[in-house]
Design a protein around this motif. Structure first.
Motif, PDB file in Angstrom:
ATOM      1  N   UNK A  66      67.812 -36.312  36.871  1.00 36.40           N
ATOM      2  CA  UNK A  66      68.482 -35.689  38.021  1.00 36.40           C
ATOM      3  C   UNK A  66      69.465 -34.607  37.600  1.00 36.40           C
ATOM      4  N   UNK A  67      69.787 -34.551  36.306  1.00 38.53           N
ATOM      5  CA  UNK A  67      70.895 -33.718  35.846  1.00 38.53           C
ATOM      6  C   UNK A  67      70.471 -32.787  34.715  1.00 38.53           C
ATOM      7  N   UNK A  68      71.284 -31.759  34.534  1.00 40.54           N
ATOM      8  CA  UNK A  68      71.166 -30.871  33.384  1.00 40.54           C
ATOM      9  C   UNK A  68      72.571 -30.595  32.867  1.00 40.54           C
ATOM     10  N   UNK A  82      63.150 -20.725  34.504  1.00 42.83           N
ATOM     11  CA  UNK A  82      63.427 -21.808  33.543  1.00 42.83           C
ATOM     12  C   UNK A  82      64.094 -21.351  32.261  1.00 42.83           C
ATOM     13  N   UNK A  83      64.197 -20.051  32.023  1.00 43.21           N
ATOM     14  CA  UNK A  83      64.857 -19.540  30.823  1.00 43.21           C
ATOM     15  C   UNK A  83      66.391 -19.551  30.971  1.00 43.21           C
ATOM     16  N   UNK A  84      66.891 -19.771  32.174  1.00 37.47           N
ATOM     17  CA  UNK A  84      68.337 -19.830  32.396  1.00 37.47           C
ATOM     18  C   UNK A  84      68.806 -21.271  32.217  1.00 37.47           C
ATOM     19  N   UNK A 102      64.677 -28.883  36.318  1.00 37.85           N
ATOM     20  CA  UNK A 102      63.258 -28.597  36.527  1.00 37.85           C
ATOM     21  C   UNK A 102      62.889 -27.149  36.254  1.00 37.85           C
ATOM     22  N   UNK A 103      63.888 -26.274  36.052  1.00 39.94           N
ATOM     23  CA  UNK A 103      63.610 -24.862  35.792  1.00 39.94           C
ATOM     24  C   UNK A 103      63.904 -23.950  36.965  1.00 39.94           C
ATOM     25  N   UNK A 104      64.224 -24.521  38.118  1.00 40.01           N
ATOM     26  CA  UNK A 104      64.652 -23.718  39.256  1.00 40.01           C
ATOM     27  C   UNK A 104      66.121 -23.356  39.094  1.00 40.01           C
ATOM     28  N   UNK A 110      76.162 -10.461  37.990  1.00 43.92           N
ATOM     29  CA  UNK A 110      76.876 -11.489  37.233  1.00 43.92           C
ATOM     30  C   UNK A 110      76.032 -12.037  36.097  1.00 43.92           C
ATOM     31  N   UNK A 111      74.726 -12.106  36.331  1.00 39.90           N
ATOM     32  CA  UNK A 111      73.840 -12.754  35.363  1.00 39.90           C
ATOM     33  C   UNK A 111      72.525 -11.973  35.247  1.00 39.90           C
ATOM     34  N   UNK A 112      72.500 -10.901  34.460  1.00 40.30           N
ATOM     35  CA  UNK A 112      71.262 -10.138  34.273  1.00 40.30           C
ATOM     36  C   UNK A 112      70.128 -10.994  33.722  1.00 40.30           C
ATOM     37  N   UNK A 113      70.491 -12.120  33.087  1.00 34.81           N
ATOM     38  CA  UNK A 113      69.484 -13.012  32.511  1.00 34.81           C
ATOM     39  C   UNK A 113      68.605 -13.682  33.555  1.00 34.81           C
ATOM     40  N   UNK A 114      68.941 -13.516  34.831  1.00 31.98           N
ATOM     41  CA  UNK A 114      68.075 -14.053  35.878  1.00 31.98           C
ATOM     42  C   UNK A 114      66.692 -13.406  35.861  1.00 31.98           C
TER      43      UNK A 114
END
Length: 374
Positions: free
Chosen positions: A98-100, A229-231, A253-255, A286-290
């Motif tokens: 349930x967690x990350x 999922x890379x974030x 889950x990668x979302x 804020x997060x170009x990595x998106x």
């Protein structure tokens, strides 16, 4: 039979919890696992139902970042909750899925002190690492919650321990106090004794008969769900007075949840397209990595690069309350005299990060009230 006689098992108290959001479910689990209670949850909507604007908990991000802002009581509630969730999220733990666990970075345009130094690995960022216009930045380790998965975990945990659920729309708490948990079930519509009510209706506290708390109001929050999922980190920028909040919340889950808005008394029930684009614009700044890695390797990403990975857009009504969370007791006439009513609502956008801590207080109030009952 005398209470001291060998083999005597005291009769369990029957408690009805009204509401099956994260606060209601957590409170019901806590009471049931305490022992000595039969617990029934009555709610109009459960986590297994399709998403609806009437059920806020499924729309939440969520991450554990306390909004206590130095309030010692609220900080205790939030830290107690964090301790439980940290334990649940341990590798091999019963609810690990349930967690990350993630590194989190928060930027504050208003320079406020959020008093988060109790979080793991907390440190203040040097000025040369701040984003434009931010006065302060901090980093720490926290966890995010895959809310649909976690809510169903709580429901399953409750049912597996013998808890019962009833799907019904309650007009007034007196219906349950007089008729019991089965009053809405036609095949079982006979009066049953209830020893206490625990009221966790979220925004429904505004209109639920016997509560009708006009200090409760919605704070509309709109979000966008991406597949990225890379974030694997969290990032937030905010200005408290201006109601400005941009946040990146990855799930196991990668979302990734990208938000958001905080609009008081805004009752619009669906996502506004222009707000979705604004959220994506702010989120990307804020997060170009998106953006997908292959795009970032070639050029500066744009909002258009995020559109193909959008899974869903939506909104929810955070159940806020003037004066904060209501945690107190009142009494109502039941089938066999007065019974206590424990109130646990008004968590605004902090339902997840306050859930276990406020449940602790609710059960203390419950047990004290039942011990005082004549």
């Amino acid at each position: 039979m005398a209470a001291t006689q060998a083999g005597y098992i005291p009769e369990s108290k029957h408690v009805v919890v009204i509401g099956a959001g994260v606060v209601g479910l957590t409170t019901a689990v806590k009471i049931l696992e305490k022992g000595g209670y039969d617990v029934t949850i009555i709610a109009e909507t459960f986590p297994t139902d399709p998403k609806t604007i009437r059920y806020t908990s499924l729309w939440a991000g969520a991450h554990h970042v306390s909004h206590a802002e130095g309030d010692s009581k609220q900080e205790k509630i939030d830290s107690d909750t964090f301790d439980v969730m940290w334990k649940l999220s341990e590798p091999g733990g019963e609810a690990e899925g349930c967690f990350l666990r993630i590194p989190q970075t928060d930027y504050y345009y208003d320079g406020r002190d959020t008093h988060l130094n109790w979080m793991p690995d907390f440190q203040r960022l040097p000025e040369d690492s701040l984003i434009p216009n931010a006065k302060i930045g901090v980093s720490f380790t926290t966890l995010t919650i895959d809310t649909p998965v976690y809510l169903n975990y709580l429901l399953s945990r409750f049912l597996s321990k013998g808890g019962r659920i009833v799907k019904a729309s309650i007009q007034h708490i007196s219906q349950i106090a007089e008729g019991g948990a089965n009053v809405f079930s036609q095949s079982l519509a006979r009066k049953t004794s209830v020893d206490a009510l625990v009221v966790c209706p979220g925004l429904g506290a505004r209109t639920l008969g016997g509560v009708e708390d006009k200090d409760v109001y919605p704070v509309r929050g709109q979000v966008v769900l991406l597949r990225a999922p890379w974030v694997r980190f969290g990032r937030t920028s905010s200005h408290l007075a201006q109601g400005l909040w941009t946040y990146i919340i990855p799930r196991r889950c990668g979302d990734v949840i990208v938000g958001g808005t905080k609009a008081e008394n805004d009752w619009y029930p669906v996502a506004r397209p222009e707000t979705t684009l604004d959220i994506l614009k702010r989120g990307l700044e804020l997060c170009p990595e998106l953006a997908p890695p292959e795009i970032r390797a070639q050029r500066q990403p744009t909002v258009d690069d995020l559109l193909p990975i959008v899974l869903e857009e939506g909104c929810g009504f955070r159940p806020a309350r003037k004066g904060g969370i209501r945690l107190d007791v009142d009494w109502i006439e039941g089938a066999k005299g007065k019974i206590p009513v424990v109130f646990n609502y008004g968590h605004a956008g902090a339902g997840y990060q306050s859930s276990w801590g406020s449940a602790n207080i609710a059960i203390e109030l419950l047990e004290k009230s039942l011990s005082e009952k004549k």
